[in-house]
Design a protein around this motif. Structure first.
Motif, PDB file in Angstrom:
ATOM      1  N   UNK A 123      15.445   7.965  10.123  1.00 43.18           N
ATOM      2  CA  UNK A 123      16.862   8.250  10.077  1.00 43.18           C
ATOM      3  C   UNK A 123      17.258   9.701  10.946  1.00 43.18           C
ATOM      4  N   UNK A 124      18.377   9.407  11.657  1.00 44.08           N
ATOM      5  CA  UNK A 124      18.792  10.793  12.210  1.00 44.08           C
ATOM      6  C   UNK A 124      18.838  11.986  11.686  1.00 44.08           C
ATOM      7  N   UNK A 125      18.567  13.045  12.268  1.00 41.78           N
ATOM      8  CA  UNK A 125      18.354  14.189  11.323  1.00 41.78           C
ATOM      9  C   UNK A 125      19.323  15.319  12.240  1.00 41.78           C
ATOM     10  N   UNK A 126      19.916  16.196  11.471  1.00 37.82           N
ATOM     11  CA  UNK A 126      20.572  17.085  11.984  1.00 37.82           C
ATOM     12  C   UNK A 126      19.686  18.554  12.436  1.00 37.82           C
ATOM     13  N   UNK A 127      20.226  19.072  13.284  1.00 38.72           N
ATOM     14  CA  UNK A 127      19.439  20.358  14.075  1.00 38.72           C
ATOM     15  C   UNK A 127      19.484  21.552  13.095  1.00 38.72           C
ATOM     16  N   UNK A 128      20.504  21.654  11.972  1.00 32.16           N
ATOM     17  CA  UNK A 128      20.688  22.780  11.154  1.00 32.16           C
ATOM     18  C   UNK A 128      21.085  22.361   9.710  1.00 32.16           C
ATOM     19  N   UNK A 129      22.236  22.509   9.286  1.00 32.37           N
ATOM     20  CA  UNK A 129      22.595  21.915   7.915  1.00 32.37           C
ATOM     21  C   UNK A 129      23.244  20.547   8.063  1.00 32.37           C
ATOM     22  N   UNK A 130      23.399  19.640   6.958  1.00 33.72           N
ATOM     23  CA  UNK A 130      23.549  18.487   7.225  1.00 33.72           C
ATOM     24  C   UNK A 130      25.191  18.280   7.229  1.00 33.72           C
ATOM     25  N   UNK A 131      25.639  17.600   8.296  1.00 33.73           N
ATOM     26  CA  UNK A 131      27.151  17.227   8.398  1.00 33.73           C
ATOM     27  C   UNK A 131      27.344  15.697   8.300  1.00 33.73           C
ATOM     28  N   UNK A 132      28.206  15.312   7.448  1.00 36.08           N
ATOM     29  CA  UNK A 132      28.482  13.954   7.360  1.00 36.08           C
ATOM     30  C   UNK A 132      27.334  12.931   6.705  1.00 36.08           C
ATOM     31  N   UNK A 133      26.616  13.799   5.907  1.00 33.15           N
ATOM     32  CA  UNK A 133      25.446  13.114   5.318  1.00 33.15           C
ATOM     33  C   UNK A 133      24.132  12.905   6.151  1.00 33.15           C
ATOM     34  N   UNK A 134      24.365  13.823   7.106  1.00 36.67           N
ATOM     35  CA  UNK A 134      23.046  13.650   7.863  1.00 36.67           C
ATOM     36  C   UNK A 134      22.100  14.729   7.331  1.00 36.67           C
ATOM     37  N   UNK A 135      20.768  14.299   6.951  1.00 37.29           N
ATOM     38  CA  UNK A 135      19.775  15.292   6.435  1.00 37.29           C
ATOM     39  C   UNK A 135      18.925  16.076   7.586  1.00 37.29           C
ATOM     40  N   UNK A 136      18.490  17.188   6.995  1.00 35.23           N
ATOM     41  CA  UNK A 136      17.827  18.248   7.940  1.00 35.23           C
ATOM     42  C   UNK A 136      16.289  18.098   7.908  1.00 35.23           C
ATOM     43  N   UNK A 137      15.674  17.090   7.024  1.00 33.29           N
ATOM     44  CA  UNK A 137      14.392  16.736   6.898  1.00 33.29           C
ATOM     45  C   UNK A 137      14.251  15.450   6.510  1.00 33.29           C
ATOM     46  N   UNK A 138      12.929  15.101   6.991  1.00 33.96           N
ATOM     47  CA  UNK A 138      12.421  13.391   6.450  1.00 33.96           C
ATOM     48  C   UNK A 138      11.240  13.558   5.556  1.00 33.96           C
ATOM     49  N   UNK A 139      11.368  12.795   4.499  1.00 35.82           N
ATOM     50  CA  UNK A 139      10.133  12.902   3.776  1.00 35.82           C
ATOM     51  C   UNK A 139       9.283  11.551   4.081  1.00 35.82           C
ATOM     52  N   UNK A 140       8.185  11.513   4.341  1.00 35.83           N
ATOM     53  CA  UNK A 140       7.163  10.260   4.691  1.00 35.83           C
ATOM     54  C   UNK A 140       6.002  10.175   4.162  1.00 35.83           C
ATOM     55  N   UNK A 141       5.778   8.805   3.573  1.00 32.75           N
ATOM     56  CA  UNK A 141       4.550   8.581   2.654  1.00 32.75           C
ATOM     57  C   UNK A 141       3.504   8.197   3.972  1.00 32.75           C
ATOM     58  N   UNK A 142       2.291   8.714   3.710  1.00 35.82           N
ATOM     59  CA  UNK A 142       1.155   8.338   4.610  1.00 35.82           C
ATOM     60  C   UNK A 142       0.098   7.703   3.814  1.00 35.82           C
ATOM     61  N   UNK A 143      -0.696   6.910   4.576  1.00 34.62           N
ATOM     62  CA  UNK A 143      -1.763   6.168   4.238  1.00 34.62           C
ATOM     63  C   UNK A 143      -3.078   6.030   5.326  1.00 34.62           C
ATOM     64  N   UNK A 144      -4.123   5.641   4.816  1.00 33.46           N
ATOM     65  CA  UNK A 144      -5.064   5.177   5.764  1.00 33.46           C
ATOM     66  C   UNK A 144      -4.887   3.968   6.609  1.00 33.46           C
ATOM     67  N   UNK A 145      -5.062   3.861   7.782  1.00 35.12           N
ATOM     68  CA  UNK A 145      -4.861   2.694   8.527  1.00 35.12           C
ATOM     69  C   UNK A 145      -6.189   2.157   9.012  1.00 35.12           C
ATOM     70  N   UNK A 146      -6.262   1.017   9.928  1.00 42.70           N
ATOM     71  CA  UNK A 146      -7.392   0.655  10.750  1.00 42.70           C
ATOM     72  C   UNK A 146      -7.927   1.754  11.591  1.00 42.70           C
ATOM     73  N   UNK A 147      -9.184   1.663  11.595  1.00 45.02           N
ATOM     74  CA  UNK A 147     -10.016   2.474  12.219  1.00 45.02           C
ATOM     75  C   UNK A 147      -9.906   4.201  12.040  1.00 45.02           C
ATOM     76  N   UNK A 148      -9.450   4.316  10.906  1.00 47.85           N
ATOM     77  CA  UNK A 148      -9.339   5.700  10.471  1.00 47.85           C
ATOM     78  C   UNK A 148      -7.967   6.269  10.841  1.00 47.85           C
ATOM     79  N   UNK A 149      -7.037   5.572  11.282  1.00 45.94           N
ATOM     80  CA  UNK A 149      -5.945   6.022  11.678  1.00 45.94           C
ATOM     81  C   UNK A 149      -5.097   6.190  10.507  1.00 45.94           C
ATOM     82  N   UNK A 150      -4.239   7.364  10.789  1.00 40.16           N
ATOM     83  CA  UNK A 150      -3.185   7.656   9.727  1.00 40.16           C
ATOM     84  C   UNK A 150      -1.830   7.041   9.786  1.00 40.16           C
TER      85      UNK A 150
END
Length: 252
Positions: free
Chosen positions: A70-97
């Motif tokens: 998702x595109x993000x804003x460099x400061x406060x949100x404008x037109x609904x654009x957030x300032x931060x993204x929340x992502x879920x992590x998991x272990x992948x092949x060969x120990x990669x995240x």
């Protein structure tokens, strides 16, 4: 009348002193340029850090995925654009995240986020906390990431692995607030409170934590403004950032 050879020696000495003086001036000028350049780089990095964004206003965080960034804003949100993204992590092949859902590796996502000056909140889940910290350090995202450990053990791992990466610690009571502050010590941390927590608990926790995180209370627009007016909130997580676009104000 001076001796010709002595005059020549004096001339050579003066020339040598003059050359040394020039070299010193050049070295000083080069040193100043390097120092100024280093300062500018540090200032540029800090300008996009979490605390700098908090200083300018409420950070709106919205869930993202490993498939679509998702595109993000460099400061406060404008037109609904957030300032931060929340992502879920998991272990992948060969120990990669990996970032879920999808097939993107965390290292690539972090590098892209650094290039675009994006703030990230990372839920460690089943991923290796040590590996996540190493990738954050490698991609120079230490001041632009908040790590959300899955349990107390992961929290301790992250706190010991790096002294600057911000860690989110859940706070549900005054006892939790004091425990979080004691656990973090001098390490920067963000207190994660439920929107149902009392304004008193928000205020108490805010005295020690670098940032206060909560979820969108899901109230009407006017009520959300009142909610924020009564509670010191720095980062609000929501799936509908447009509803918060008009409630963000600059902090004095």
């Amino acid at each position: 009348m001076s001796h010709p050879e002595k005059a020549a020696d004096i001339s050579v000495q003066q020339s040598s002193k003059s050359s040394r003086g020039c070299f010193k001036k050049i070295a000083l000028a080069v040193g100043l340029c390097v120092a100024v350049g280093t300062t500018l780089v540090v200032q540029h990095s800090k300008a996009y850090g979490i605390m700098a964004r908090i200083h300018h206003g409420l950070i709106v965080c919205t869930p993202g995925t490993g498939l679509v960034t998702t595109p993000v804003s460099a400061s406060s949100p404008h037109d609904g654009v957030p300032s931060m993204l929340r992502l879920e992590l998991a272990n992948g092949p060969d120990g990669r995240v990996m970032v879920e859902p999808g097939s993107n590796e965390l290292e690539g996502v972090l590098a892209s986020a650094h290039h675009s000056n994006t703030l990230l909140m990372l839920d460690i889940n089943s991923a290796s906390a040590d590996n996540v910290v190493k990738l954050v350090r490698k991609t120079r995202m230490r001041d632009r990431v908040i790590l959300v450990p899955s349990d107390h053990k992961d929290t301790e791992t992250v706190l010991h692995a790096d002294s600057k990466i911000m860690v989110a610690i859940p706070v549900n009571s005054e006892r939790d607030a004091y425990a979080a502050h004691k656990l973090a010590g001098r390490h920067p941390y963000a207190a994660y409170l439920s929107p149902s927590a009392t304004p008193h608990l928000f205020a108490l926790t805010h005295r020690d934590a670098e940032a206060i995180i909560t979820d969108n209370p899901g109230a009407p627009k006017g009520s959300t403004s009142e909610f924020l007016a009564e509670r010191p909130v720095d980062i609000m997580i929501t799936q509908q950032p447009t509803q918060l676009a008009d409630t963000t104000t600059n902090k004095s």
